[in-house]
Design a protein around this motif. Structure first.
Motif, PDB file in Angstrom:
ATOM      1  N   LYS A  18      -1.751   8.182  -4.292  1.00  0.00           N
ATOM      2  CA  LYS A  18      -2.178   7.150  -3.933  1.00  0.00           C
ATOM      3  C   LYS A  18      -2.498   5.975  -4.839  1.00  0.00           C
ATOM      4  CE  LYS A  18      -6.395   5.598  -0.455  1.00  0.00           C
ATOM      5  NZ  LYS A  18      -5.472   5.156   0.394  1.00  0.00           N
ATOM      6  N   PRO A  19      -1.458   5.326  -4.625  1.00  0.00           N
ATOM      7  CA  PRO A  19      -1.652   3.976  -5.649  1.00  0.00           C
ATOM      8  C   PRO A  19      -2.655   3.008  -4.974  1.00  0.00           C
ATOM      9  CG  PRO A  19       0.563   3.464  -4.246  1.00  0.00           C
ATOM     10  CD  PRO A  19      -0.288   4.899  -4.029  1.00  0.00           C
ATOM     11  N   GLY A  20      -3.938   2.582  -6.216  1.00  0.00           N
ATOM     12  CA  GLY A  20      -4.893   1.227  -5.697  1.00  0.00           C
ATOM     13  C   GLY A  20      -4.385   0.075  -4.513  1.00  0.00           C
ATOM     14  N   ALA A  21      -5.374  -0.776  -4.039  1.00  0.00           N
ATOM     15  CA  ALA A  21      -4.990  -1.763  -3.250  1.00  0.00           C
ATOM     16  C   ALA A  21      -3.348  -2.590  -3.903  1.00  0.00           C
ATOM     17  CB  ALA A  21      -6.026  -2.351  -2.839  1.00  0.00           C
ATOM     18  N   ASP A  22      -4.279  -2.411  -5.108  1.00  0.00           N
ATOM     19  CA  ASP A  22      -3.859  -3.538  -5.713  1.00  0.00           C
ATOM     20  C   ASP A  22      -2.350  -3.468  -6.822  1.00  0.00           C
ATOM     21  OD1 ASP A  22      -5.266  -3.944  -7.351  1.00  0.00           O
ATOM     22  OD2 ASP A  22      -6.204  -5.345  -7.918  1.00  0.00           O
ATOM     23  N   GLU A  23      -1.921  -2.005  -6.828  1.00  0.00           N
ATOM     24  CA  GLU A  23      -1.633  -1.148  -8.016  1.00  0.00           C
ATOM     25  C   GLU A  23       0.319  -0.396  -7.017  1.00  0.00           C
ATOM     26  OE1 GLU A  23      -3.747   2.199  -9.802  1.00  0.00           O
ATOM     27  OE2 GLU A  23      -2.028   3.273  -8.963  1.00  0.00           O
ATOM     28  N   ALA A  24       1.084  -0.836  -8.211  1.00  0.00           N
ATOM     29  CA  ALA A  24       2.011  -0.440  -7.755  1.00  0.00           C
ATOM     30  C   ALA A  24       2.748   0.966  -9.014  1.00  0.00           C
ATOM     31  CB  ALA A  24       3.251  -1.583  -7.632  1.00  0.00           C
ATOM     32  N   HIS A  25       3.198   1.414  -8.217  1.00  0.00           N
ATOM     33  CA  HIS A  25       3.733   2.850  -9.002  1.00  0.00           C
ATOM     34  C   HIS A  25       5.850   2.867  -8.880  1.00  0.00           C
ATOM     35  CE1 HIS A  25       0.129   5.836  -8.407  1.00  0.00           C
ATOM     36  NE2 HIS A  25       0.186   4.581  -8.518  1.00  0.00           N
ATOM     37  N   ALA A 113       9.539   2.007  -6.565  1.00  0.00           N
ATOM     38  CA  ALA A 113       8.934   1.201  -6.517  1.00  0.00           C
ATOM     39  C   ALA A 113       7.756   2.184  -5.087  1.00  0.00           C
ATOM     40  CB  ALA A 113       8.655  -0.014  -6.616  1.00  0.00           C
ATOM     41  N   VAL A 114       6.617   1.982  -5.246  1.00  0.00           N
ATOM     42  CA  VAL A 114       5.799   2.724  -4.220  1.00  0.00           C
ATOM     43  C   VAL A 114       4.377   1.866  -4.088  1.00  0.00           C
ATOM     44  CG1 VAL A 114       4.826   4.739  -2.764  1.00  0.00           C
ATOM     45  CG2 VAL A 114       6.979   4.671  -3.925  1.00  0.00           C
ATOM     46  N   ALA A 115       4.123   1.052  -3.512  1.00  0.00           N
ATOM     47  CA  ALA A 115       2.361   0.245  -2.753  1.00  0.00           C
ATOM     48  C   ALA A 115       2.193   0.636  -1.856  1.00  0.00           C
ATOM     49  CB  ALA A 115       2.903  -0.967  -3.668  1.00  0.00           C
ATOM     50  N   PRO A 116       1.117  -0.123  -1.616  1.00  0.00           N
ATOM     51  CA  PRO A 116       0.568  -0.004  -0.171  1.00  0.00           C
ATOM     52  C   PRO A 116       0.835  -1.051   0.643  1.00  0.00           C
ATOM     53  CG  PRO A 116      -1.011  -0.827  -2.008  1.00  0.00           C
ATOM     54  CD  PRO A 116       0.317  -0.597  -3.038  1.00  0.00           C
ATOM     55  N   VAL A 117       1.477  -2.164  -0.591  1.00  0.00           N
ATOM     56  CA  VAL A 117       1.932  -3.392   0.141  1.00  0.00           C
ATOM     57  C   VAL A 117       3.663  -3.529   0.352  1.00  0.00           C
ATOM     58  CG1 VAL A 117      -0.264  -4.897  -0.023  1.00  0.00           C
ATOM     59  CG2 VAL A 117       1.905  -4.723  -1.817  1.00  0.00           C
ATOM     60  N   ALA A 118       3.647  -4.578   0.914  1.00  0.00           N
ATOM     61  CA  ALA A 118       5.436  -5.184   0.732  1.00  0.00           C
ATOM     62  C   ALA A 118       6.012  -5.015  -0.224  1.00  0.00           C
ATOM     63  CB  ALA A 118       6.425  -5.741   1.760  1.00  0.00           C
ATOM     64  N   VAL A 119       6.608  -4.017  -0.305  1.00  0.00           N
ATOM     65  CA  VAL A 119       7.471  -4.241  -2.569  1.00  0.00           C
ATOM     66  C   VAL A 119       8.656  -4.181  -2.486  1.00  0.00           C
ATOM     67  CG1 VAL A 119       7.701  -2.036  -2.062  1.00  0.00           C
ATOM     68  CG2 VAL A 119       6.947  -3.339  -4.955  1.00  0.00           C
ATOM     69  N   SER A 229       0.829  -8.966  -3.019  1.00  0.00           N
ATOM     70  CA  SER A 229      -0.546  -8.700  -4.040  1.00  0.00           C
ATOM     71  C   SER A 229      -0.893 -10.213  -5.082  1.00  0.00           C
ATOM     72  CB  SER A 229      -0.858  -7.894  -4.393  1.00  0.00           C
ATOM     73  OG  SER A 229      -1.902  -7.644  -4.474  1.00  0.00           O
ATOM     74  N   PRO A 230      -1.225 -10.655  -4.724  1.00  0.00           N
ATOM     75  CA  PRO A 230      -1.596 -12.522  -5.787  1.00  0.00           C
ATOM     76  C   PRO A 230      -2.108 -11.383  -7.325  1.00  0.00           C
ATOM     77  CG  PRO A 230      -3.598 -12.571  -3.996  1.00  0.00           C
ATOM     78  CD  PRO A 230      -2.823 -10.957  -3.453  1.00  0.00           C
ATOM     79  N   SER A 231      -2.159  -9.889  -7.333  1.00  0.00           N
ATOM     80  CA  SER A 231      -2.570  -9.456  -8.545  1.00  0.00           C
ATOM     81  C   SER A 231      -1.940  -7.977  -8.610  1.00  0.00           C
ATOM     82  CB  SER A 231      -4.120  -9.280  -9.364  1.00  0.00           C
ATOM     83  OG  SER A 231      -4.437  -8.873  -8.506  1.00  0.00           O
ATOM     84  N   LEU A 232      -1.023  -7.631  -9.543  1.00  0.00           N
ATOM     85  CA  LEU A 232      -0.393  -6.294  -9.508  1.00  0.00           C
ATOM     86  C   LEU A 232      -0.553  -4.955 -10.737  1.00  0.00           C
ATOM     87  CD1 LEU A 232       0.768  -4.756  -7.103  1.00  0.00           C
ATOM     88  CD2 LEU A 232       3.237  -5.471  -8.281  1.00  0.00           C
ATOM     89  N   LEU A 233      -1.197  -4.083 -10.627  1.00  0.00           N
ATOM     90  CA  LEU A 233      -0.709  -3.380 -11.844  1.00  0.00           C
ATOM     91  C   LEU A 233       0.200  -2.617 -11.881  1.00  0.00           C
ATOM     92  CD1 LEU A 233      -2.552  -2.405 -14.157  1.00  0.00           C
ATOM     93  CD2 LEU A 233      -3.841  -0.541 -12.249  1.00  0.00           C
ATOM     94  N   VAL A 234       1.236  -2.185 -12.461  1.00  0.00           N
ATOM     95  CA  VAL A 234       2.125  -1.579 -12.463  1.00  0.00           C
ATOM     96  C   VAL A 234       2.083   0.121 -13.306  1.00  0.00           C
ATOM     97  CG1 VAL A 234       4.707  -1.292 -12.568  1.00  0.00           C
ATOM     98  CG2 VAL A 234       3.543  -3.577 -12.450  1.00  0.00           C
ATOM     99  N   LYS A 235       1.712   0.672 -13.156  1.00  0.00           N
ATOM    100  CA  LYS A 235       2.019   2.133 -13.827  1.00  0.00           C
ATOM    101  C   LYS A 235       3.296   2.337 -13.361  1.00  0.00           C
ATOM    102  CE  LYS A 235      -2.467   3.480 -12.837  1.00  0.00           C
ATOM    103  NZ  LYS A 235      -3.527   4.658 -12.274  1.00  0.00           N
ATOM    104  N   GLY A 236       4.342   3.218 -14.835  1.00  0.00           N
ATOM    105  CA  GLY A 236       5.396   3.859 -14.784  1.00  0.00           C
ATOM    106  C   GLY A 236       4.997   5.519 -14.486  1.00  0.00           C
ATOM    107  N   PHE A 237       6.226   6.070 -14.342  1.00  0.00           N
ATOM    108  CA  PHE A 237       6.571   7.393 -14.447  1.00  0.00           C
ATOM    109  C   PHE A 237       7.720   7.309 -13.998  1.00  0.00           C
ATOM    110  CE2 PHE A 237       2.782   7.094 -11.195  1.00  0.00           C
ATOM    111  CZ  PHE A 237       1.466   7.462 -11.942  1.00  0.00           C
ATOM    112  N   ALA A 238       8.225   9.182 -14.869  1.00  0.00           N
ATOM    113  CA  ALA A 238       9.178   9.853 -14.856  1.00  0.00           C
ATOM    114  C   ALA A 238       9.474  10.953 -14.008  1.00  0.00           C
ATOM    115  CB  ALA A 238       9.448  10.001 -16.232  1.00  0.00           C
ATOM    116  N   LEU A 239      10.590  11.006 -12.610  1.00  0.00           N
ATOM    117  CA  LEU A 239      10.439  12.353 -12.626  1.00  0.00           C
ATOM    118  C   LEU A 239      10.799  13.916 -12.599  1.00  0.00           C
ATOM    119  CD1 LEU A 239      11.098  13.001  -9.010  1.00  0.00           C
ATOM    120  CD2 LEU A 239      13.156  12.427  -9.440  1.00  0.00           C
TER     121      LEU A 239
END
Ligand code: COA
Length: 239
Positions: A18-25, A113-119, A229-239
């Motif tokens: 579950k990505p946080g409110a201002d987080e994208a995976h 990219a996966v996020a709780p907002v439009a991405v 989102s006015p701020s965005l923390l991006v986390k990277g993952f490998a499948l």
């Protein structure tokens, strides 16, 4: 180019993500790696219409990876995920409170990219660009064209592709696609500037509602992610 430094770490498989409110995976996927086929009958039909074998293989791999990844965010098996398509072609998960996502693929590689907002996300590999001056004239704002055409020949294609990924990530975030008008989304273009969405249709306040980041992927790939989102923390993952 001032880029976001992103590393792609293996992801824990034992819990629902579950990505946080201002987080994208951002997930990095190799489309040539062996994978199960999780496509729906409709997606199988679409794949069957693709005459180019490599294109077909990559489409199947990208959609299967997308389904596998999204199944880690909602408790639904990959092959049963209800993927729908919006008016301009943007796929979405038709489930209440589902995360939003976007996909880009090029040269056998994909980013999801996966996020709780439009991405939106876009990837382009370094290459020469045919009719670059015409593309700049047709798709970029006059102020942007001025910056790009002033660059030395050996830097212009790279700067053009960097700018293109940034703008396309924005248009994919809103779901408009390229038809929405690349010139409407003004972004930073200079090598020493961080990626930033400067204005939408000349409106700077509207642009501040979004965050744009640029990052390197798969060696010489240039990528950009844009999210509502006015701020965005991006986390990277490998499948
Ligand atoms: C889809 C689009 C936004 C971008 O396409 P692209 O750069 O060729 O392809 P990408 O790999 O970045 O993205 C494709 C994925 O975006 C998603 N997508 C499709 N329409 C979309 C839209 N309107 N908004 C957001 N995402 C969309 C889909 O998942 C698609 O993958 P799929 O076909 O396997 O399902 C399209 O609107 C478009 O206009 N393409 C033209 C591209 C072009 O001219 N590029 C020149 C670069 S120099």
């Amino acid at each position: 180019m001032a880029l976001l430094h992103l590393t792609f770490a293996p992801c824990p498989l034992d819990r629902l993500l579950k990505p946080g409110a201002d987080e994208a995976h951002v997930w990095q996927v190799d489309l040539e790696a062996a994978c199960d086929n999780w496509l729906s009958p409709l997606e199988q039909e679409r794949a069957a219409t693709m005459r180019h074998a490599e294109k077909q293989r990559h489409f199947i791999a990208a959609r299967s990876a997308l389904r596998l990844i999204l199944s880690r965010y909602v408790e639904i098996a990959p092959e049963k995920l209800p993927l729908a398509t919006a008016a301009q072609g943007k796929p979405f998960l038709d489930v209440p409170d589902a995360p939003q996502f976007n996909l880009t693929h090029a040269r056998g590689k994909a980013l999801i990219a996966v996020a709780p907002v439009a991405v939106g996300i876009d990837l382009e590999f370094a290459r020469s660009v045919r009719n670059l001056d015409r593309l700049v004239e047709n798709y970029f704002a006059p102020e942007e064209a001025k910056i790009l055409t002033a660059l030395p020949d050996d830097q212009r294609a790279q700067a053009f592709l960097a700018a293109w990924t940034r703008k396309e990530a924005c248009l994919k975030a809103t779901g408009e696609g390229i038809a929405g008008g690349l010139h409407r989304y003004r972004v930073t273009l200079r090598a020493d500037e961080e990626a930033q969405l400067l204005s939408i249709d000349g409106n700077e306040a509207a642009a501040r509602e979004w965050t744009l980041h640029a990052f390197a992927a798969f060696g010489d790939g240039q990528a950009a992610i844009c999210a509502a989102s006015p701020s965005l923390l991006v986390k990277g993952f490998a499948l």
